[in-house]
Design a protein around this motif. Sequence first.
Motif, PDB file in Angstrom:
ATOM      1  N   ARG C 189       1.209  -1.048   0.273  1.00  0.00           N
ATOM      2  CA  ARG C 189      -0.545  -0.152  -0.043  1.00  0.00           C
ATOM      3  C   ARG C 189       0.627   1.259   0.476  1.00  0.00           C
ATOM      4  O   ARG C 189       0.411   2.142  -0.705  1.00  0.00           O
ATOM      5  N   MET C 190       2.098   1.121   0.806  1.00  0.00           N
ATOM      6  CA  MET C 190       3.246   2.004   1.036  1.00  0.00           C
ATOM      7  C   MET C 190       3.092   2.632  -0.932  1.00  0.00           C
ATOM      8  O   MET C 190       3.625   3.975  -1.099  1.00  0.00           O
ATOM      9  N   LEU C 191       4.003   1.042  -1.600  1.00  0.00           N
ATOM     10  CA  LEU C 191       4.253   1.873  -3.109  1.00  0.00           C
ATOM     11  C   LEU C 191       3.143   2.718  -3.339  1.00  0.00           C
ATOM     12  O   LEU C 191       3.318   3.413  -4.755  1.00  0.00           O
ATOM     13  N   GLN C 192       2.280   2.000  -3.595  1.00  0.00           N
ATOM     14  CA  GLN C 192       1.347   2.741  -4.488  1.00  0.00           C
ATOM     15  C   GLN C 192       1.109   4.487  -3.759  1.00  0.00           C
ATOM     16  O   GLN C 192       0.624   5.081  -5.121  1.00  0.00           O
ATOM     17  N   SER C 193       0.474   4.107  -2.719  1.00  0.00           N
ATOM     18  CA  SER C 193       0.385   5.449  -2.608  1.00  0.00           C
ATOM     19  C   SER C 193       1.355   6.358  -2.817  1.00  0.00           C
ATOM     20  O   SER C 193       1.891   8.059  -3.325  1.00  0.00           O
ATOM     21  N   GLY C 194       2.707   5.609  -2.826  1.00  0.00           N
ATOM     22  CA  GLY C 194       3.811   6.876  -2.965  1.00  0.00           C
ATOM     23  C   GLY C 194       3.850   6.851  -4.181  1.00  0.00           C
ATOM     24  O   GLY C 194       4.220   8.602  -5.082  1.00  0.00           O
ATOM     25  N   GLU C 195       3.894   5.496  -5.623  1.00  0.00           N
ATOM     26  CA  GLU C 195       3.550   6.181  -6.704  1.00  0.00           C
ATOM     27  C   GLU C 195       2.262   7.399  -6.980  1.00  0.00           C
ATOM     28  O   GLU C 195       2.668   8.111  -8.263  1.00  0.00           O
ATOM     29  N   LYS C 196       1.664   7.387  -6.062  1.00  0.00           N
ATOM     30  CA  LYS C 196       0.657   8.570  -6.651  1.00  0.00           C
ATOM     31  C   LYS C 196       0.618  10.035  -6.110  1.00  0.00           C
ATOM     32  O   LYS C 196       0.894  10.649  -6.615  1.00  0.00           O
ATOM     33  N   LEU C 197       1.783   9.940  -4.313  1.00  0.00           N
ATOM     34  CA  LEU C 197       2.146  11.564  -4.243  1.00  0.00           C
ATOM     35  C   LEU C 197       3.226  11.728  -5.629  1.00  0.00           C
ATOM     36  O   LEU C 197       3.520  13.144  -5.667  1.00  0.00           O
ATOM     37  N   GLY C 198       3.978  10.415  -5.880  1.00  0.00           N
ATOM     38  CA  GLY C 198       5.036  11.115  -6.671  1.00  0.00           C
ATOM     39  C   GLY C 198       4.425  11.574  -8.024  1.00  0.00           C
ATOM     40  O   GLY C 198       4.837  12.678  -8.581  1.00  0.00           O
ATOM     41  N   SER C 202       6.340  15.865  -8.609  1.00  0.00           N
ATOM     42  CA  SER C 202       6.942  15.344  -9.633  1.00  0.00           C
ATOM     43  C   SER C 202       8.610  15.483  -9.428  1.00  0.00           C
ATOM     44  O   SER C 202       9.161  14.624  -9.949  1.00  0.00           O
ATOM     45  N   PHE C 203       8.897  17.152  -8.829  1.00  0.00           N
ATOM     46  CA  PHE C 203      10.708  16.519  -8.533  1.00  0.00           C
ATOM     47  C   PHE C 203      11.397  15.515  -8.001  1.00  0.00           C
ATOM     48  O   PHE C 203      12.102  15.784  -7.480  1.00  0.00           O
ATOM     49  N   LEU C 204      10.172  14.134  -6.977  1.00  0.00           N
ATOM     50  CA  LEU C 204      10.494  13.648  -5.963  1.00  0.00           C
ATOM     51  C   LEU C 204      11.692  12.222  -7.236  1.00  0.00           C
ATOM     52  O   LEU C 204      10.940  12.493  -8.177  1.00  0.00           O
ATOM     53  N   ASN C 205      12.429  12.131  -6.471  1.00  0.00           N
ATOM     54  CA  ASN C 205      12.937  10.125  -7.110  1.00  0.00           C
ATOM     55  C   ASN C 205      12.471   9.662  -7.021  1.00  0.00           C
ATOM     56  O   ASN C 205      12.618   8.680  -5.968  1.00  0.00           O
ATOM     57  N   MET C 206      11.437   8.876  -8.350  1.00  0.00           N
ATOM     58  CA  MET C 206      10.799   7.851  -7.745  1.00  0.00           C
ATOM     59  C   MET C 206      11.180   6.611  -7.554  1.00  0.00           C
ATOM     60  O   MET C 206      11.465   6.259  -6.932  1.00  0.00           O
ATOM     61  N   ASP C 207      12.694   6.581  -8.084  1.00  0.00           N
ATOM     62  CA  ASP C 207      13.554   4.795  -7.860  1.00  0.00           C
ATOM     63  C   ASP C 207      14.062   5.418  -5.455  1.00  0.00           C
ATOM     64  O   ASP C 207      13.780   3.888  -5.772  1.00  0.00           O
ATOM     65  N   TYR C 208      14.437   6.091  -5.531  1.00  0.00           N
ATOM     66  CA  TYR C 208      14.449   6.276  -3.940  1.00  0.00           C
ATOM     67  C   TYR C 208      13.166   6.118  -3.737  1.00  0.00           C
ATOM     68  O   TYR C 208      13.260   5.341  -1.686  1.00  0.00           O
ATOM     69  N   ILE C 209      11.418   6.299  -3.735  1.00  0.00           N
ATOM     70  CA  ILE C 209      10.757   6.440  -3.333  1.00  0.00           C
ATOM     71  C   ILE C 209      10.452   4.610  -3.060  1.00  0.00           C
ATOM     72  O   ILE C 209      10.317   4.176  -2.060  1.00  0.00           O
ATOM     73  N   TYR C 210      10.760   3.611  -3.796  1.00  0.00           N
ATOM     74  CA  TYR C 210      10.614   2.751  -4.478  1.00  0.00           C
ATOM     75  C   TYR C 210      11.252   1.388  -3.349  1.00  0.00           C
ATOM     76  O   TYR C 210      11.312   1.147  -2.632  1.00  0.00           O
TER      77      TYR C 210
ATOM     78  N   SER D 193      -3.488  15.388  -4.202  1.00  0.00           N
ATOM     79  CA  SER D 193      -3.175  14.264  -3.524  1.00  0.00           C
ATOM     80  C   SER D 193      -4.391  12.935  -2.718  1.00  0.00           C
ATOM     81  O   SER D 193      -4.372  12.220  -2.842  1.00  0.00           O
ATOM     82  N   GLY D 194      -4.806  14.316  -2.345  1.00  0.00           N
ATOM     83  CA  GLY D 194      -6.349  13.561  -1.359  1.00  0.00           C
ATOM     84  C   GLY D 194      -6.487  12.571  -2.639  1.00  0.00           C
ATOM     85  O   GLY D 194      -7.357  11.563  -2.466  1.00  0.00           O
ATOM     86  N   GLU D 195      -7.379  12.769  -4.004  1.00  0.00           N
ATOM     87  CA  GLU D 195      -7.969  12.366  -4.593  1.00  0.00           C
ATOM     88  C   GLU D 195      -6.894  11.154  -5.133  1.00  0.00           C
ATOM     89  O   GLU D 195      -7.551   9.559  -5.088  1.00  0.00           O
ATOM     90  N   LYS D 196      -6.011  11.046  -5.413  1.00  0.00           N
ATOM     91  CA  LYS D 196      -4.780   9.950  -5.834  1.00  0.00           C
ATOM     92  C   LYS D 196      -4.896   8.560  -4.042  1.00  0.00           C
ATOM     93  O   LYS D 196      -5.069   7.509  -4.294  1.00  0.00           O
ATOM     94  N   LEU D 197      -4.451   9.361  -2.756  1.00  0.00           N
ATOM     95  CA  LEU D 197      -4.866   8.404  -1.348  1.00  0.00           C
ATOM     96  C   LEU D 197      -6.084   7.866  -1.499  1.00  0.00           C
ATOM     97  O   LEU D 197      -5.660   6.581  -1.019  1.00  0.00           O
ATOM     98  N   GLY D 198      -7.291   8.201  -1.763  1.00  0.00           N
ATOM     99  CA  GLY D 198      -8.719   7.876  -2.221  1.00  0.00           C
ATOM    100  C   GLY D 198      -8.709   6.579  -3.043  1.00  0.00           C
ATOM    101  O   GLY D 198      -9.371   5.857  -2.620  1.00  0.00           O
ATOM    102  N   LEU D 299      -2.443  15.553   4.205  1.00  0.00           N
ATOM    103  CA  LEU D 299      -2.179  16.226   2.630  1.00  0.00           C
ATOM    104  C   LEU D 299      -2.002  18.075   3.228  1.00  0.00           C
ATOM    105  O   LEU D 299      -1.239  17.909   1.483  1.00  0.00           O
ATOM    106  N   ASP D 300      -2.084  18.399   4.002  1.00  0.00           N
ATOM    107  CA  ASP D 300      -1.706  19.774   4.778  1.00  0.00           C
ATOM    108  C   ASP D 300      -0.640  19.977   4.794  1.00  0.00           C
ATOM    109  O   ASP D 300       0.434  20.659   3.953  1.00  0.00           O
ATOM    110  N   ILE D 301       0.212  19.208   6.051  1.00  0.00           N
ATOM    111  CA  ILE D 301       1.460  19.293   5.980  1.00  0.00           C
ATOM    112  C   ILE D 301       2.602  18.392   5.293  1.00  0.00           C
ATOM    113  O   ILE D 301       3.599  18.859   4.707  1.00  0.00           O
ATOM    114  N   ILE D 302       2.089  17.618   3.900  1.00  0.00           N
ATOM    115  CA  ILE D 302       2.909  17.040   2.651  1.00  0.00           C
ATOM    116  C   ILE D 302       3.517  17.877   1.841  1.00  0.00           C
ATOM    117  O   ILE D 302       4.512  18.398   1.590  1.00  0.00           O
ATOM    118  N   ASP D 303       2.110  19.286   1.678  1.00  0.00           N
ATOM    119  CA  ASP D 303       2.346  19.812   1.006  1.00  0.00           C
ATOM    120  C   ASP D 303       2.928  20.995   1.069  1.00  0.00           C
ATOM    121  O   ASP D 303       3.828  21.480  -0.018  1.00  0.00           O
TER     122      ASP D 303
END
Lengths: 336, 336, 336, 336, 336, 336
Positions: C189-198, C202-210, D193-198, D299-303
């Motif tokens: 679930r963390m991988l799924q959420s991480g992908e979404k927030l990425g 978009s400046f996040l380095n997804m290699d390190y997130i995963y 982000s909220g849409e994604k986590l949902g 969502l607030d703190i991450i942003d």
Amino acid sequence: MGQSSIEDILKDKDKEQMKSLLSPQKNIAKLKAGEKVEGIYLIKSFEVKKTAGGKQYIDINLVDKTGEVNAKIWDYSKETEKTVTENGIVKVRGEVLEWSGSKQVKISKVRGTIPQDNVIISELIPSAPVEPTEMLNTIKIYTKKINDSQVRLLVENILAKYNNKLIYYPAAKKNHHSYMGGLLYHTMRMLQSGEKLGQVYSFLNMDYIYAGVLLHDICKIIEMDSDEYGVVSDYTMEGKLLGHIIQGIKEIEIEGEKIGLDREKSVVLQHMVLSHHYEPEFGSPKKPMTPEAEILHFLDIIDARMFDFERALEGTEPGSFTDKIWLLDNRNLYKM
Amino acid sequence: MGQSSIEDILKDKDKEQMKSLLSPQKNIAKLKAGEKVEGIYLIKSFEVKKTAGGKQYIDINLVDKTGEVNAKIWDYSKETEKTVTENGIVKVRGEVLEWSGSKQVKISKVRGTIPQDNVIISELIPSAPVEPTEMLNTIKIYTKKINDSQVRLLVENILAKYNNKLIYYPAAKKNHHSYMGGLLYHTMRMLQSGEKLGQVYSFLNMDYIYAGVLLHDICKIIEMDSDEYGVVSDYTMEGKLLGHIIQGIKEIEIEGEKIGLDREKSVVLQHMVLSHHYEPEFGSPKKPMTPEAEILHFLDIIDARMFDFERALEGTEPGSFTDKIWLLDNRNLYKM
Amino acid sequence: MGQSSIEDILKDKDKEQMKSLLSPQKNIAKLKAGEKVEGIYLIKSFEVKKTAGGKQYIDINLVDKTGEVNAKIWDYSKETEKTVTENGIVKVRGEVLEWSGSKQVKISKVRGTIPQDNVIISELIPSAPVEPTEMLNTIKIYTKKINDSQVRLLVENILAKYNNKLIYYPAAKKNHHSYMGGLLYHTMRMLQSGEKLGQVYSFLNMDYIYAGVLLHDICKIIEMDSDEYGVVSDYTMEGKLLGHIIQGIKEIEIEGEKIGLDREKSVVLQHMVLSHHYEPEFGSPKKPMTPEAEILHFLDIIDARMFDFERALEGTEPGSFTDKIWLLDNRNLYKM
Amino acid sequence: MGQSSIEDILKDKDKEQMKSLLSPQKNIAKLKAGEKVEGIYLIKSFEVKKTAGGKQYIDINLVDKTGEVNAKIWDYSKETEKTVTENGIVKVRGEVLEWSGSKQVKISKVRGTIPQDNVIISELIPSAPVEPTEMLNTIKIYTKKINDSQVRLLVENILAKYNNKLIYYPAAKKNHHSYMGGLLYHTMRMLQSGEKLGQVYSFLNMDYIYAGVLLHDICKIIEMDSDEYGVVSDYTMEGKLLGHIIQGIKEIEIEGEKIGLDREKSVVLQHMVLSHHYEPEFGSPKKPMTPEAEILHFLDIIDARMFDFERALEGTEPGSFTDKIWLLDNRNLYKM
Amino acid sequence: MGQSSIEDILKDKDKEQMKSLLSPQKNIAKLKAGEKVEGIYLIKSFEVKKTAGGKQYIDINLVDKTGEVNAKIWDYSKETEKTVTENGIVKVRGEVLEWSGSKQVKISKVRGTIPQDNVIISELIPSAPVEPTEMLNTIKIYTKKINDSQVRLLVENILAKYNNKLIYYPAAKKNHHSYMGGLLYHTMRMLQSGEKLGQVYSFLNMDYIYAGVLLHDICKIIEMDSDEYGVVSDYTMEGKLLGHIIQGIKEIEIEGEKIGLDREKSVVLQHMVLSHHYEPEFGSPKKPMTPEAEILHFLDIIDARMFDFERALEGTEPGSFTDKIWLLDNRNLYKM
Amino acid sequence: MGQSSIEDILKDKDKEQMKSLLSPQKNIAKLKAGEKVEGIYLIKSFEVKKTAGGKQYIDINLVDKTGEVNAKIWDYSKETEKTVTENGIVKVRGEVLEWSGSKQVKISKVRGTIPQDNVIISELIPSAPVEPTEMLNTIKIYTKKINDSQVRLLVENILAKYNNKLIYYPAAKKNHHSYMGGLLYHTMRMLQSGEKLGQVYSFLNMDYIYAGVLLHDICKIIEMDSDEYGVVSDYTMEGKLLGHIIQGIKEIEIEGEKIGLDREKSVVLQHMVLSHHYEPEFGSPKKPMTPEAEILHFLDIIDARMFDFERALEGTEPGSFTDKIWLLDNRNLYKM
């Protein structure tokens, strides 16, 4: 219900008579579930209770110098209650059970002690591992090492005042060094460690290290009410409203004035007592402002912690952990 | 503006030549407002600045082993700037002033050093009060006292790895023992205290006391970048992202594996390193779970505090207080 | 008294045989006071106790995948004790009572299971809501998304090492995801959420997130001892003395060295593991210093909290509050 | 001394006329010590000061959308002061110096802008990276996704009320998103982000996620006084005495009552606003009691954190650390 | 098991009939172990339980205005259960025992009340020591002292709205003033103290002192559900999700708008309600910013503390200490 | 540089002579930028400084009873320095400027005072708003209200001891009541408030309220060194090492013993002094255990806070906020 202080119980007996102890006797620390037990123990407290079904039984806590165990006498009789009420020390026979993870003795027979039992009281009372007189001696030797004659006189006068109680007072109601002679033992070990550290940190003024250690907890004697077996029934009224730190400061102020102690020396010693708990929430509104006061704090806490660690690890198997120890922030200690 | 590391400066010079120092020279710690000054000092940093009115001057910080002082060259010239830029060590003449409560040197003359100045570098660099080789020797003696041959080998291997840097590394960037040889001095004194406390608390396993002390801070050598004069320019990348505690744990894990160190021994030593800062907010996510780990913490903090107290009280008059000391929670220390 | 691990019990039985379950069976979560109950349950633990009046009875805790309930067998017999001792799974008949606000089963009949019972073990073991193989698949897909071939190889090697345990390990001894497959589910679930927030940041380095998500808790497998049903008996010795964060860092260091992983990459990944609990008092002595480490923390805590909220609200009526939930700072949650 | 709001200054000018900007112009973020500079900048504030020697000069802070720099006009004249006082935007020529580690412009020439300068105001004002109208559009799309028609109407009514200010308001006086359009940008990213986590946590009620995000900070518009360039002069009286959380709750209460919003829905939304800062010391006396309130906080703190990390790392070289960042607990961030 | 609200029970009875109480009756506070007891008490709660041996008995909690005591009916019968279930007030006969340090009544006889018992309900319900109408009167007098007619009208309108409940509401579910009329009594005493302090600190604006006190807790009436005997069954949904501080602020906002209350006055009063708990962790996200808000906090806490001290010391012997009082940070109070 | 205590300066002058003050004189609190100023002020401190360009000037701080202002004498001469050095009180002429938001006087002329200036010292010294003798009288009246003759005698004896200093001592070095007569004023107002609250909470023992207030801060007189104008140069050695709370306790102990004060009374009074700061981190290792000790704390803090609020709001315009006030946790206060 009956909850009697050990001292009260023993007072009314011929203590001379209780000299030896029928051997072999099972030490409480060595009781094992499933075994029979027969031995002489001190009654720490007892209570006549009822089962939810209304049947009476006697709930007793037994101690010897190695520990404490709960016991039950399921076959209640007036006579048995009388035996338990009238005797501070009893001989019991029974069986060791395990109850929710703790040991419990199911007593089948109980009687008061008789001369032939040859009770040795010191076997029944938890106490410091060194003889009181030897400890007192050690303390006197360190007192003599104080070079400043004024400071030495102050310490001698205060020790003299509390001498007769110092010999048996514990260092606490519960927790570290809460046994007969604990205060003396705690003080002695701090003196020894202080002397050692003074060899490494040679700029320290040893007069104040020794005087500080000797005086820092002395007013625990007037903060708590202890019987002569080191069992504290309660804190005193002044102990609760002021505490041994404040009491110790006043002691130095007043005894210092009596001998014309130099004001600076008196205040610096009072400051050591005031700051030795280090943190405000532990009772020290000022932090140490001299190196000797700083070291005093560490001598104190090291001795307390070493006591706690040693005791906690005593019965632990190598390669295993203790249960969570509340006194040590719920740590599980590891025994190598 | 110029900010040069001491090491860089000295590299380009004939160090052999700088052997002696014209006497008498004023130690920085002894400068007094109103007096003349003439001496040889190391330039820690300097900057060409302008007054609000636009006039150029040179702002310099001078050090010797006794301390540091700010100085000004009000009469700016290109030539003077060149002298300051090209020489790490200078001879200056001037006058000591008091400025907002601090001393300041108004420099009237400055020149580079010449062979006849006979500069002794060790007089210019703050360092531990014991010779490095003597300290290293002491440390080796304690290493030999480790009875467990596996543990001793582990310690020897790790020390060998860092030996050449250990001789000059400080124990910190700022704060306690932040001078040349400070890490070694800190380690040595902890070994001495540990040995002493082991005499009082005889149940302690001295092998782990010694090994724990010897390894607890060793990875400060890879946490910080220090030049060979004990001046730390910065923390390393790994030092910032992980820290010497984590680095030290990995060191033991890896070096332990190499020599087939018993797993339990390795983990217990790693735990000692992990827990030696005691509080999570100071870097230890686990509290000590063995008595040796507990003592290691106290040896560490006592040595740091004694260092701070001794230094803070050095220049203080008997009967007076120091200023507030930030490192010691803003305490004002008292000098008896 | 008997406290047996589920695994031990099941090992000695013909697991093939226990395939189906007599229907209808009452799920533990659906038991209601006042009703009769008949069903097949797993014995989590049991103990032979005595009433205050001395009568023996058996106290058992029964579980199925929906929950846990306490039960009593008041009519003790040696034979019944044998049945309970020798069977990990039993069929019971009885009556549901309410006792101080909790449900309790008064068992009138108990027997071991027989082939005809057709026991389906997965109905008895609490576990993640997704099939292990499906989760493992998902995880592999995310591993493939790591573009940096060194980092991907590192992750693959470490996962391969723990693969066979990852399939059933829980994410905790108690609390969130403390069931069979919980660690895998949490990671997925963390991988799924991480992908979404990425996708938003978009400046996040997804290699390190995963990689960070995949490695952050992997050493829980060596921090805790779990049987293959996801029940943790205890933490391991190294788990207690060091913890999964430190263990995970060493894993990356060592496995990274093996494949010649770039030093910077290794340290940055170690830093992510080190800082993912965020606060020192929760085990992270360093706070995140890269945006990927920062996000890793939030992915972790969001997944834990969503688990706790979802579970807590499961049985709650719309328009009402849950009891105080200790895990969530004693909040009463509201179900709309 | 003169300290004028950007808005005031621009009001008295023909804004139409300032359309273009003479190219090439040096962006403030790109100024380098030692170079010449010529460009058009906004005056954020200025003050006539005196050197310690009594000479007057003008101290100015210049901004463009890339940053801010301090500048000095050493050759004071009444005329120059008039130029600076009467023009909000000026063209300057000078030289970039380094002063105690910061850049500083020594201005040799300054004049007001002229039509031929073709000033483009948006080049001078720091603002969100997305067009306001595009952001407003996105927000409306999310509003439409709210299925509950009552909740949707509530959100639409409140947004309508603040629509004209929402387009330029920052999300803060200082810190994260403190620029023109910041509040809108912050809201938009949280919706995404909220849409994604949902999608991962499918038990969440998206109506409340969207409504919660859209309303959580809306009353910052009445908590702070911002000009139309996103510069906050101060908090309002009600903002200081109550704060945007309390103001937002009252807004929902009152606007909800107007449209007959179901009481439960109103209270649950108010609770989301009340709890979104999570910790009492950050302004939330209640912790989230619904999963949607819990997620709103994250969502607030991450942003906010992603904003801070991205900005802090912007100018940092790969392989190096930023300075300590006060907003992020003095962390030094690392740029891979 | 039966747990019935006092109000429900009394509703179905002819309250007129229960006018007097057979004297003499033992007040619960005066029960002594070993004595017989006969009296009329209110049943606060009861439960049918089983002993570990399976025998049924009834566990009851009895109250009168002086206190509460636990009682047991060991001789269970269906008929006795019916008596207890159907009567809110009973006459009991029995014996007072001591059980683990607490008193307990062993009931031998129990019956419902009859007209001849002449029950006086006020003797059975704990309540404020002043008559409700007298307190209401006092409050009205203080309301009249508010000079600002707008502020006075606001207060009058809000009080009128809650008037009928104010007469019996407690100030809390547990803790200080948690009895019938407690809210009124707490408010009245704060008004009296506020008036007095206003005489010493004459720069205070008394209008706001009075209005602040009168409004600060008024929304406890909608935060908690209390029956008309001052017993709170639970907090309301809005009470849990928002709390009386937020509810009180909205009340002032809305009622203020209705009467056209000056905006500044409304916000200042809302701020007083918001800040009166002083610390964020006790529910006040803003600290007092006006002297009247500051004083309001102290009036509140002084009244709560004086209540706690007075009650705690009530039964204590001069010269002795109370037990640890949880509400007062576990202090043992001393009675001179 | 010269920093002279006000007292020293005045000692060498004919104070009789300085009786009146040339009118009109500008009060410091009323100085406005842009205006001329001419008046007689006390020199609080001065220093000879240099501009960055090397030019000497004199930096002086001037005070009168309304406040303090910084001033500069740009035209340095040896003669002017002599004037400033030799005179504690000077007549100056100059111009008021605004400098970085603060007022500053540019002095054009300065001279010592002459008989014809008719200086009234009380116009120059900040002090309590009530005459010392009147305050002393009030205090004596309250002392007489103590019914217990022992307690009254104790208070009288201690007050007598410090009488001559009490008349001018401030209550603090900085912060609340840090002016001439501040300790007396603080004590008087607490007595008045205590009397009032005693009328509401009638169970309080007023003897202890009065005695507690009169003694709680009395040892500030030996904790700080104040000149007779209420300016504290520093804390005393005993003040720093022990503090006025500990000093006050010893005072009661010793003076109590002298008059045979009942032990319980002495300890209860000492406890009041010990606990009056309430929190350990503010100096009270014990929390109040009697209602009178509890109230004493609140009387103390209310008086301090009212002082701070009143002073902070003094110069504030209605409808505006003060700056952040450090003493009040950085609150911005609002003036209605």
